[in-house]
Design an enzyme around this catalytic site. Structure first.
Site, PDB file in Angstrom:
ATOM      1  N   SER A  90      -3.754  16.958  16.252  1.00 13.41           N
ATOM      2  CA  SER A  90      -4.637  17.744  15.374  1.00 13.41           C
ATOM      3  C   SER A  90      -5.732  18.435  16.177  1.00 13.41           C
ATOM      4  O   SER A  90      -6.282  19.456  15.751  1.00 13.41           O
ATOM      5  CB  SER A  90      -5.247  16.864  14.287  1.00 13.41           C
ATOM      6  OG  SER A  90      -5.911  15.744  14.842  1.00 13.41           O
ATOM      7  N   GLY A 115      -3.526   3.323  13.083  1.00 13.60           N
ATOM      8  CA  GLY A 115      -4.323   2.906  14.232  1.00 13.60           C
ATOM      9  C   GLY A 115      -5.659   2.346  13.820  1.00 13.60           C
ATOM     10  O   GLY A 115      -6.017   2.341  12.634  1.00 13.60           O
ATOM     11  N   HIS A 144     -11.283  16.671  21.319  1.00 12.07           N
ATOM     12  CA  HIS A 144     -11.790  16.436  19.960  1.00 12.07           C
ATOM     13  C   HIS A 144     -12.776  15.286  20.079  1.00 12.07           C
ATOM     14  O   HIS A 144     -12.434  14.125  19.929  1.00 12.07           O
ATOM     15  CB  HIS A 144     -10.648  16.072  19.009  1.00 12.07           C
ATOM     16  CG  HIS A 144     -11.121  15.642  17.648  1.00 12.07           C
ATOM     17  ND1 HIS A 144     -11.976  16.388  16.880  1.00 12.07           N
ATOM     18  CD2 HIS A 144     -10.854  14.520  16.928  1.00 12.07           C
ATOM     19  CE1 HIS A 144     -12.216  15.757  15.741  1.00 12.07           C
ATOM     20  NE2 HIS A 144     -11.553  14.622  15.755  1.00 12.07           N
ATOM     21  N   ASP A 154      -6.448  13.392  21.565  1.00 12.67           N
ATOM     22  CA  ASP A 154      -5.889  14.036  22.760  1.00 12.67           C
ATOM     23  C   ASP A 154      -5.182  13.017  23.656  1.00 12.67           C
ATOM     24  O   ASP A 154      -4.115  13.295  24.209  1.00 12.67           O
ATOM     25  CB  ASP A 154      -6.996  14.749  23.537  1.00 12.67           C
ATOM     26  CG  ASP A 154      -7.741  15.752  22.677  1.00 12.67           C
ATOM     27  OD1 ASP A 154      -7.133  16.759  22.293  1.00 12.67           O
ATOM     28  OD2 ASP A 154      -8.925  15.510  22.367  1.00 12.67           O
ATOM     29  N   ARG A 205     -16.457  27.186  11.497  1.00 13.86           N
ATOM     30  CA  ARG A 205     -16.355  28.396  10.674  1.00 13.86           C
ATOM     31  C   ARG A 205     -17.105  28.235   9.351  1.00 13.86           C
ATOM     32  O   ARG A 205     -17.717  29.191   8.852  1.00 13.86           O
ATOM     33  CB  ARG A 205     -14.886  28.732  10.432  1.00 13.86           C
ATOM     34  CG  ARG A 205     -14.182  29.204  11.696  1.00 13.86           C
ATOM     35  CD  ARG A 205     -12.699  29.444  11.492  1.00 13.86           C
ATOM     36  NE  ARG A 205     -12.106  29.986  12.707  1.00 13.86           N
ATOM     37  CZ  ARG A 205     -10.800  30.197  12.864  1.00 13.86           C
ATOM     38  NH1 ARG A 205      -9.954  29.902  11.882  1.00 13.86           N
ATOM     39  NH2 ARG A 205     -10.340  30.698  13.991  1.00 13.86           N
ATOM     40  N   LYS A 216       0.838  -1.200   0.000  1.00 12.20           N
ATOM     41  CA  LYS A 216       0.000   0.000   0.000  1.00 12.20           C
ATOM     42  C   LYS A 216       0.873   1.251   0.000  1.00 12.20           C
ATOM     43  O   LYS A 216       0.617   2.207  -0.750  1.00 12.20           O
ATOM     44  CB  LYS A 216      -0.917   0.006   1.231  1.00 12.20           C
ATOM     45  CG  LYS A 216      -1.794   1.254   1.378  1.00 12.20           C
ATOM     46  CD  LYS A 216      -2.757   1.422   0.213  1.00 12.20           C
ATOM     47  CE  LYS A 216      -3.849   2.460   0.502  1.00 12.20           C
ATOM     48  NZ  LYS A 216      -3.343   3.822   0.691  1.00 12.20           N
TER      49      LYS A 216
END
Length: 318
Positions: free
Chosen positions: A147, A83, A179, A127, A157, A43
């Site tokens: 991230s 993961g 998150h 996190d 936004r 891959k």
């Protein structure tokens, strides 16, 4: 940190998020070198070939190849997208045990290469895994970045821009915290063109806080909706990761809502959470500590406590 004349990003994990991130890096010519590492070597090899064939259409060529953990030694950034994936009906926190085991092995392999750059973490629960990477790597906390809520802020936004019919780039608003399900909107610091959202509502009766509360729910639950429809989210987060990468490599000192280590800021400590932070070549330069109202403070505290409860059994005091 190791200083080189050529920027190199090492990508760990060539799944949907990793491949989309690689595609974003090449399309924007953000890095000069990109090495793709995956347990599935075919891959990684296939992605490198496919991306190389499109280099002629990119602004500048990016040297791209599939490699091994030894290639991390000279990397400025290692971005981990590997993961277990979030399945329909599964929360990000449900992934903790599976991905902690995976991450320990990955980070140990990377550090064994002699890597001394910046970690950028995308895998969920981001996190928790950013905190884990800090613990497993032994690197300074400012060089471990997740991230965080960069994508949530982007979603926020975008939807606010749609609601008020304003370009998202001119909407200034943040999602902070985990998150995930306990994240929160910072309405007290949301504005468009310097006019607060609350003031806009007062001025125009067609806008209501009820609408905006529903809008936030759509932000918070967006991943569940996308996973239900297409199986996974990857384009948005990949573009967010590319934005963070650009801020690091270009030494931008840009304010981005990323998962960073809190050491007393926002009234909490010893946890990674999504907050506005100044990002540059050294990682996190500083945290931008917004003055939250009482409701926001309580919501943020709750979000921190949820993450700490997950961390506690896995990272006992040594």
């Amino acid at each position: 940190m190791k200083q080189r004349n050529v920027n190199r990003v090492a990508l760990i994990g060539a799944g949907s998020v990793g491949s989309s991130y690689a595609f974003a890096l090449l399309n924007q010519s953000i890095t000069e070198e990109l090495v793709i590492i995956d347990l599935n070597e075919n891959k990684a090899m296939g992605d490198a070939m496919d991306l190389n064939h499109g280099k002629v259409f990119a602004p500048n060529p990016t040297k791209t190849w599939y490699g091994t953990y030894s290639d991390c030694k000279d990397a400025d950034i290692v971005c981990i997208c590997a993961g277990a994936n979030q399945k329909p009906g599964e929360t990000r926190l449900d992934l903790v045990e599976k991905n902690l085991r995976i991450f320990k092995g990955i980070v140990e392999e990377i550090m064994a290469s002699g890597f001394d750059g910046i970690f950028l973490i995308a895998t969920n629960p981001v996190d928790i895994l950013t905190y884990a990477t800090w613990k497993f790597s032994g690197l300074p906390k400012e060089r471990i970045i997740g991230s965080g809520t960069i994508l949530d802020t982007g979603r926020f936004r975008f939807l606010l821009g749609e609601y008020f019919d304003i370009a998202p780039a001119n909407v200034h608003a943040y999602i902070i915290g985990e998150h995930g399900d306990t994240e929160l909107p910072v309405w007290s610091h949301a504005d468009i063109g310097g006019i607060s959202i609350t003031e806009l509502i007062k001025r125009n009766p067609e806008y209501t806080m009820k609408d905006l509360d529903e809008l936030f729910i759509n932000v918070r639950d967006a991943a569940y909706q996308i996973i239900e429809k297409k199986g996974a989210t990857f384009y948005g987060i990949a573009m967010g990761l590319a934005r963070i990468t650009k801020a690091i490599l270009n030494n931008e000192n840009s304010v981005l809502t990323v998962s960073t280590y809190l050491d007393g800021e926002y009234g909490t400590e010893d946890v990674y959470m999504g907050v506005p932070a100044v990002v540059n070549r050294n990682g996190i330069r500083e945290i931008v500590e917004l003055t939250l109202n009482e409701q926001e403070r309580q919501q943020f505290k709750h979000s921190a406590n949820v993450l700490k409860e997950i961390l506690a059994p896995n990272f006992k005091e040594q």
